[in-house]
Structure formats: structure tokens, C-alpha cells
Design a protein around this motif. Structure first.
Motif, short mmCIF file in Angstrom:
data_model
loop_
_atom_site.label_atom_id
_atom_site.label_comp_id
_atom_site.label_asym_id
_atom_site.label_seq_id
_atom_site.Cartn_x
_atom_site.Cartn_y
_atom_site.Cartn_z
N ALA A 1 0.83 -1.21 0.00
CA ALA A 1 0.00 0.00 0.00
C ALA A 1 0.86 1.26 0.00
O ALA A 1 0.58 2.22 -0.73
CB ALA A 1 -0.94 0.00 1.21
N ALA A 2 1.92 1.28 0.81
CA ALA A 2 2.79 2.45 0.88
C ALA A 2 3.51 2.67 -0.45
O ALA A 2 3.67 3.81 -0.90
CB ALA A 2 3.81 2.28 2.00
N ALA A 3 3.94 1.59 -1.06
CA ALA A 3 4.64 1.70 -2.35
C ALA A 3 3.72 2.32 -3.40
O ALA A 3 4.14 3.20 -4.17
CB ALA A 3 5.13 0.33 -2.80
N LYS A 4 2.50 1.86 -3.43
CA LYS A 4 1.55 2.32 -4.46
C LYS A 4 1.07 3.74 -4.19
O LYS A 4 1.00 4.57 -5.11
CB LYS A 4 0.37 1.37 -4.52
CG LYS A 4 -0.68 1.76 -5.55
CD LYS A 4 -1.82 0.75 -5.57
CE LYS A 4 -2.90 1.16 -6.58
NZ LYS A 4 -4.01 0.17 -6.62
N LEU A 5 0.75 4.05 -2.93
CA LEU A 5 0.10 5.32 -2.63
C LEU A 5 1.07 6.50 -2.54
O LEU A 5 0.72 7.61 -2.94
CB LEU A 5 -0.68 5.20 -1.31
CG LEU A 5 -1.85 4.22 -1.32
CD1 LEU A 5 -2.49 4.14 0.05
CD2 LEU A 5 -2.89 4.63 -2.36
N VAL A 6 2.26 6.28 -1.99
CA VAL A 6 3.15 7.43 -1.78
C VAL A 6 4.54 7.27 -2.37
O VAL A 6 5.12 8.24 -2.87
CB VAL A 6 3.29 7.75 -0.26
CG1 VAL A 6 1.95 8.09 0.34
CG2 VAL A 6 3.94 6.60 0.49
N LEU A 7 5.10 6.06 -2.34
CA LEU A 7 6.51 5.91 -2.71
C LEU A 7 6.73 5.99 -4.22
O LEU A 7 7.62 6.72 -4.69
CB LEU A 7 7.05 4.60 -2.15
CG LEU A 7 8.56 4.37 -2.31
CD1 LEU A 7 9.35 5.50 -1.68
CD2 LEU A 7 8.96 3.03 -1.68
N LEU A 8 5.97 5.24 -5.00
CA LEU A 8 6.20 5.20 -6.44
C LEU A 8 6.07 6.57 -7.12
O LEU A 8 6.90 6.92 -7.96
CB LEU A 8 5.25 4.19 -7.09
CG LEU A 8 5.65 2.72 -6.93
CD1 LEU A 8 4.56 1.81 -7.48
CD2 LEU A 8 6.96 2.43 -7.64
N PRO A 9 5.04 7.36 -6.78
CA PRO A 9 4.95 8.68 -7.41
C PRO A 9 6.16 9.56 -7.12
O PRO A 9 6.63 10.29 -8.00
CB PRO A 9 3.66 9.28 -6.81
CG PRO A 9 2.86 8.09 -6.41
CD PRO A 9 3.85 7.08 -5.94
N ILE A 10 6.68 9.50 -5.89
CA ILE A 10 7.84 10.31 -5.53
C ILE A 10 9.09 9.79 -6.22
O ILE A 10 9.91 10.56 -6.74
CB ILE A 10 8.03 10.32 -4.00
CG1 ILE A 10 6.87 11.07 -3.35
CG2 ILE A 10 9.35 10.96 -3.61
CD1 ILE A 10 6.91 11.06 -1.83
N VAL A 11 9.26 8.46 -6.24
CA VAL A 11 10.44 7.87 -6.88
C VAL A 11 10.48 8.19 -8.37
O VAL A 11 11.54 8.46 -8.94
CB VAL A 11 10.47 6.34 -6.65
CG1 VAL A 11 11.48 5.67 -7.56
CG2 VAL A 11 10.82 6.04 -5.19
N ALA A 12 9.32 8.18 -9.02
CA ALA A 12 9.27 8.48 -10.45
C ALA A 12 9.80 9.88 -10.72
O ALA A 12 10.57 10.10 -11.68
CB ALA A 12 7.84 8.34 -10.97
#
Length: 296
Positions: free
Chosen positions: A103-114
Motif C-alpha cells: 500500500a505504501a509503495a503504491k500510494l506514496v513511494l512510487l509517485p515520488i520515486v518516479a
């Protein structure tokens, strides 16, 4: 006894930290068989057994543990010295490994990492999805993402992303058949989709209104371990689900789900990026921390 080379110590260190020939081999870019032969040669050269190999996994002997305690700090100092060269290079270079629940990866981490990767093209990021709590050091991770209360006290934590809250949602058909709960206590009259952590424990649905905090151990015939699947199950009429609001917004807007007990569902601080305290942070991690802080 012939002296070991730094490459030999790197082989031992990778095996000792991963406690797995397969994972260490991936890290070093060689085959597990080649790594096993290399370790055997090291042990023969030292005339000391460093690693115990069993059908259950890999463990260190007392000699191996002692060597690891002495070698690891030296390699960390070497890594730190090399990372300091980033200041002369003008941009960070290297790999960043982050552990996060799905959930954390999808909701907050991936958009920031991109966005981070666009700003720092010389950095490679690996996100390992794991809902279980892991030992960051032995797992070879630079950082992790979790809720604040799940982070060990000896870690440094930085807020990442917005506040979050959970919502109780169900399909229109479910509420037509069973009615809507007025309080969390009424959930006993509903089939609820239970969530089981990777460690085996069930999640108790948490509510708060007017200072009254409740933890409800809901019941129902369906148990899942993935929030996205729970959301789909709720839309299919399997019962009520307790999911992140941001996950359910689209389905609610489309009329596929209805949320209830919203006044019992408070906002929480959200997720935190956490990492071990070190004198020198790896360049990619330092750059990512600066990026996260600049976006708050």
C-alpha cells in the motif's frame, strides 16, 4: 595462511548479510554455485569454517560472526568515503534499495520515486514490496517506508506523502441487504473482509471519535492479505472492507462502493521514510531524503 583480498571479504560479507547464497549471488552478479565455491576456497585458505550450510538456510559460525563484526564497519567506512566523492561529481551515483509494504509503495513511494529518477538519472532505485517487518541492515536496504508506530526507536524517520485515513466501504447491494452500521459496534452484524498481516496476526479495525478509541476485531468468512484485492472483493459484494480512502475514492465516485462510519475514521500522520543512523549517508539516500523534504 595466505592473506585475503578485499574481493574475498566482499564475498563473505554479502553471504553473511543476506544469509542466502542466492540473494548474495544476485547482489554480486555471479551464480550461487560460483559464490559457494569462492566461499569454500576462502575457508580453506583461512583453515576456519565461517558459514554453516543447512537445509533450512545459511548461518554464521562463531568465527564468522566475529569476522563480520570486524569487517562490516570497515566496509561501511570505505563506502562512506566513496560516497563523499559525490560532492565532486556534482550528482549522486549508485543504487538505492527501499523496503515498503504494498500500500505504501503504491500510494506514496512510487509517485515520488518516479519524479526523483527524472531529477537524478544516475541513480538506480529498487523497491522491494514486503508487508512484513524486516531487519533493514541484514536485508541490505538503505531505507524503508512504514507507519510511524511500526518504526524502531533507533531509526531516523522523515514524513513522506500526505495524511491518510481508512474508510469502511461496501457495495450498494450489501447495504440494501444488511443496512448501514451506525457505530463500529454494529459491524458485528455484517460480514467483514478480514486482513491478515504477513506475520500471521489479524488487523483490528481502528476507530476514533471524540477521544473514544476503539479497536474492533471484525468477523467474516473471507480473509485476505492485500488491500487492492480487498477493495475488489468489497465491490463484488463479499462484505465490508477497511481500506485506504485514496484507494476507494474512484470506486465511491463511480457508485461501486459506499463508505460508512466516516465520522469514526480519523486522519493519521501517514507514512514515514526511515533509515539507520549513520555518520555518512550513501549519496543516493541523501539525495532522496533531500528530494522528499523539498516536496513536503
Amino acid at each position: 595462511m595466505r592473506r585475503l583480498r578485499s574481493a574475498d571479504l566482499s564475498v563473505f560479507l554479502a553471504i553473511a548479510e543476506h544469509r542466502s547464497f542466492r540473494k548474495a549471488a544476485v547482489d554480486l552478479g555471479v551464480t550461487a554455485s560460483a559464490l559457494s565455491h569462492a566461499l569454500r576456497a576462502i575457508e580453506e585458505r583461512l583453515d576456519v569454517r565461517l558459514v554453516n550450510r543447512t537445509t533450512r538456510g545459511v548461518g554464521l559460525t562463531e568465527a564468522g560472526e566475529r569476522l563480520l563484526d570486524r569487517v562490516r564497519p570497515a566496509f561501511l567506512d570505505i563506502d562512506a568515503a566513496l560516497e563523499e566523492l559525490d560532492a565532486f561529481r556534482g550528482q549522486p551515483l549508485g543504487k538505492l534499495r527501499i523496503n515498503a509494504p504494498r500500500a505504501a509503495a503504491k500510494l506514496v513511494l512510487l509517485p515520488i520515486v518516479a519524479r526523483f529518477l527524472k531529477a537524478h538519472p544516475a541513480v538506480e532505485v529498487e523497491i522491494v514490496i514486503d508487508d512484513a517487518l524486516v531487519d533493514m541492515v541484514s536485508g541490505g536496504f538503505d531505507a524503508g517506508v512504514r507507519f510511524g508506530e511500526m518504526i524502531a526507536a533507533d531509526m531516523i524517520a522523515v514524513p513522506i506523502g500526505p495524511r491518510h485515513r481508512f474508510l469502511v466501504v461496501g457495495s450498494p447491494d450489501h447495504f440494501e441487504r444488511h443496512g448501514k452500521p451506525d457505530t463500529p459496534y454494529d459491524l458485528k452484524d455484517h460480514h467483514c473482509i478480514r486482513y491478515r498481516f504477513a506475520g500471521g496476526a489479524f488487523y483490528r479495525w481502528e476507530f476514533d471519535r471524540g477521544g473514544l478509541e476503539l479497536g474492533i476485531d471484525v468477523q467474516g468468512p473471507l480473509t485476505l492479505g492485500d488491500q487492492d484485492v480487498m477493495l475488489q472483493a468489497a465491490m463484488d459484494g463479499a462484505g465490508l472492507a477497511y481500506v485506504f480512502e485514496s484507494q476507494a475514492t474512484e470506486a465511491i465516485s463511480a457508485g461501486k462502493l459506499i463508505s460508512v462510519l466516516e465520522d469514526w475514521c480519523p486522519y493519521y500522520p501517514g507514512f514515514f521514510l526511515y533509515y539507520p543512523s549513520r555518520r555518512q549517508l550513501p549519496g543516493p539516500l541523501r539525495a532522496f531524503l533531500d528530494f522528499v523534504k523539498s516536496k513536503r
